[in-house]
Design a protein around this motif. Structure first.
Motif, short mmCIF file in Angstrom:
data_model
loop_
_atom_site.label_atom_id
_atom_site.label_comp_id
_atom_site.label_asym_id
_atom_site.label_seq_id
_atom_site.Cartn_x
_atom_site.Cartn_y
_atom_site.Cartn_z
N MET A 1 8.37 -4.87 -11.68
CA MET A 1 8.99 -4.06 -10.71
C MET A 1 8.17 -2.61 -10.99
SD MET A 1 12.98 -2.63 -10.43
CE MET A 1 13.08 -1.75 -12.17
N VAL A 2 7.70 -2.08 -11.88
CA VAL A 2 6.90 -0.89 -11.99
C VAL A 2 5.50 -1.22 -11.19
CG1 VAL A 2 5.86 0.72 -13.54
CG2 VAL A 2 8.10 -0.05 -13.99
N VAL A 3 4.97 -2.23 -11.49
CA VAL A 3 3.61 -2.30 -10.91
C VAL A 3 3.83 -2.68 -9.73
CG1 VAL A 3 1.57 -4.09 -11.11
CG2 VAL A 3 2.67 -3.54 -13.42
N GLY A 4 4.85 -3.54 -9.15
CA GLY A 4 4.91 -3.81 -7.69
C GLY A 4 5.27 -2.69 -6.87
N VAL A 5 6.17 -1.83 -7.24
CA VAL A 5 6.43 -0.60 -6.79
C VAL A 5 5.31 0.31 -6.71
CG1 VAL A 5 7.78 1.44 -6.54
CG2 VAL A 5 9.10 -0.75 -7.04
N ALA A 6 4.66 0.71 -7.74
CA ALA A 6 3.55 1.42 -7.86
C ALA A 6 2.40 0.94 -6.93
CB ALA A 6 2.97 1.79 -9.37
N GLY A 7 1.94 -0.32 -7.28
CA GLY A 7 0.87 -1.00 -6.49
C GLY A 7 1.04 -1.07 -5.05
N LEU A 8 2.25 -1.21 -4.61
CA LEU A 8 2.38 -1.21 -3.03
C LEU A 8 2.58 0.23 -2.52
CD1 LEU A 8 3.21 -2.83 -0.36
CD2 LEU A 8 5.79 -2.66 -1.31
N SER A 9 2.95 0.95 -3.03
CA SER A 9 2.85 2.51 -2.83
C SER A 9 1.47 2.85 -2.57
CB SER A 9 3.55 3.48 -3.79
OG SER A 9 5.09 3.19 -4.22
N VAL A 10 0.75 2.82 -3.66
CA VAL A 10 -0.87 3.13 -3.48
C VAL A 10 -1.35 2.48 -2.54
CG1 VAL A 10 -2.88 3.39 -4.80
CG2 VAL A 10 -0.57 3.68 -5.91
N PHE A 11 -1.02 0.80 -2.42
CA PHE A 11 -1.77 -0.04 -1.28
C PHE A 11 -1.61 0.66 0.06
CE2 PHE A 11 -1.97 -3.54 1.62
CZ PHE A 11 -3.46 -3.67 1.58
N SER A 12 -0.31 0.90 0.25
CA SER A 12 0.30 1.51 1.45
C SER A 12 -0.43 2.92 1.93
CB SER A 12 1.46 1.49 1.76
OG SER A 12 2.23 2.47 1.00
N SER A 13 -0.60 3.67 0.98
CA SER A 13 -1.21 4.97 1.10
C SER A 13 -2.84 4.93 1.38
CB SER A 13 -0.98 5.75 -0.17
OG SER A 13 0.13 5.97 -0.56
N ILE A 14 -3.57 4.19 0.77
CA ILE A 14 -4.86 4.05 0.76
C ILE A 14 -5.44 3.29 2.15
CG2 ILE A 14 -5.30 4.39 -1.70
CD1 ILE A 14 -5.87 1.26 -1.95
N THR A 15 -4.51 2.45 2.45
CA THR A 15 -4.74 1.87 3.95
C THR A 15 -4.28 2.58 5.18
OG1 THR A 15 -2.66 0.61 3.76
CG2 THR A 15 -4.82 -0.30 2.84
N SER A 16 -3.52 3.81 4.75
CA SER A 16 -3.04 4.61 5.85
C SER A 16 -4.14 5.46 6.57
CB SER A 16 -1.76 5.46 5.42
OG SER A 16 -1.53 6.41 6.45
N PRO A 17 -4.21 5.47 7.87
CA PRO A 17 -5.34 6.52 8.47
C PRO A 17 -5.16 7.70 7.99
CG PRO A 17 -4.25 5.01 10.05
CD PRO A 17 -3.54 4.71 8.92
N ASP A 18 -3.93 8.26 7.47
CA ASP A 18 -3.79 9.45 7.01
C ASP A 18 -4.53 9.78 5.66
OD1 ASP A 18 -1.75 10.80 9.06
OD2 ASP A 18 -0.95 8.88 8.48
N PHE A 19 -5.00 8.86 4.94
CA PHE A 19 -5.58 8.99 3.73
C PHE A 19 -7.02 8.69 3.76
CE2 PHE A 19 -5.39 8.51 -0.86
CZ PHE A 19 -4.56 9.27 -1.10
N ALA A 20 -7.65 8.45 5.19
CA ALA A 20 -9.06 7.69 5.10
C ALA A 20 -9.87 9.00 4.93
CB ALA A 20 -9.10 7.29 6.51
N ASP A 21 -9.55 10.37 5.42
CA ASP A 21 -10.67 11.42 5.22
C ASP A 21 -10.11 11.98 3.89
OD1 ASP A 21 -11.89 13.79 5.45
OD2 ASP A 21 -11.35 14.23 7.48
N PRO A 22 -11.04 12.07 2.80
CA PRO A 22 -10.83 12.88 1.63
C PRO A 22 -10.13 14.13 1.82
CG PRO A 22 -12.62 11.45 1.34
CD PRO A 22 -12.47 11.64 3.01
N ALA A 23 -10.78 14.90 2.87
CA ALA A 23 -10.35 16.19 2.87
C ALA A 23 -8.81 16.17 3.44
CB ALA A 23 -11.09 17.12 3.90
#
Length: 248
Positions: free
Chosen positions: A25-47
């Motif tokens: 449960m911990v790995v699934g929630v944390a992994g899904l959270s991070v994955f959905s974030s890094i694949t979001s257009p809002d996260f593409a630009d490091p700045a």
């Protein structure tokens, strides 16, 4: 509540591999959270990377992964009593069926609460590693984590009661799947409808979401979650009290 009874529940957890399920449960929630974030257009630009994106990921991942896994945790912890006639054995030792349910909630609840906090901390740490430069919204993050922990514990209590009454694990898992669907779709429902089921409180507790095409931080509905905690605790105590009287 007997400390020995709680320790005994932790001993059962080792045989039931509850720790492994909690880790999933911990790995699934944390992994899904991070994955959905890094694949979001809002996260593409490091700045432009922001905590809103990670909070939105957590707000999506928890209702998507938690309901079914909570049902599995509760079902496994209770089913052992159905299989091994543990209700009678515990009653003989002086622990009533209702008391045993309360002990199970205390023991598994520690695991669930710790897991919820760990999920939140892992995503927070991932944000720091990924280079989110803005200050951490500590108050919001803490409040969101607390609201999610409360919602998880109320659902755990519900599934413990359900599993105690219905000894078919598949039924409880089916309710967990249904709860997942409700939790996910509740994000698009009016707040009045989200209040109607405990799974809807995941939507009420979310800390970030898209509004008008823009990702914004939100304030969790703290009064609603507090009311859920009080009502959930009262109903759990009432139901387990009835278990005791029925057995008598």
């Amino acid at each position: 509540m007997s400390p020995h009874a709680v320790v005994n529940e932790f001993a059962k957890m080792r045989r039931l591999k509850v720790g492994l399920l909690a880790a999933v449960m911990v790995v699934g929630v944390a992994g899904l959270s991070v994955f959905s974030s890094i694949t979001s257009p809002d996260f593409a630009d490091p700045a432009k990377r922001s905590w809103e994106t990670l909070l939105a990921g957590l707000s999506l991942a928890m209702p998507l992964a938690s309901p079914l896994l909570l049902a599995v945790l509760a079902s496994r912890q209770v089913d052992i009593e159905h299989q091994g006639n543990g209700w009678l054995s515990s009653a003989t030792a002086g622990l009533t069926p209702g008391g045993l349910c309360r002990v199970k909630l205390a023991a598994v609840g520690v695991i669930v609460a710790a897991g919820t906090v760990l999920e939140s901390v892992l995503v927070l740490g991932a944000g720091l590693v990924l280079g989110v430069s803005k200050p951490v919204p500590a108050g919001l993050w803490l409040g969101f984590t607390l609201c999610m922990a409360v919602t998880n514990l109320v659902l755990l209590a519900f599934h413990i009661l359900f599993a105690a009454k219905i000894d078919n694990q598949l039924v409880g898992l089916g309710v967990g799947v249904l709860g997942t669907l409700i939790a996910v779709f509740a994000t698009g429902l009016p707040a009045a409808l989200a209040h109607m089921t405990p799974w809807g409180y995941y939507a009420l507790a979310k800390a970030a979401d898209y509004q008008g095409g823009h990702l914004v931080m939100l304030s969790p509905s703290y009064p609603s979650v507090a009311a859920l905690a009080v009502l959930g605790a009262a109903l759990f105590l009432l139901a387990t009290g009835r278990f005791d009287r029925q057995e008598a």
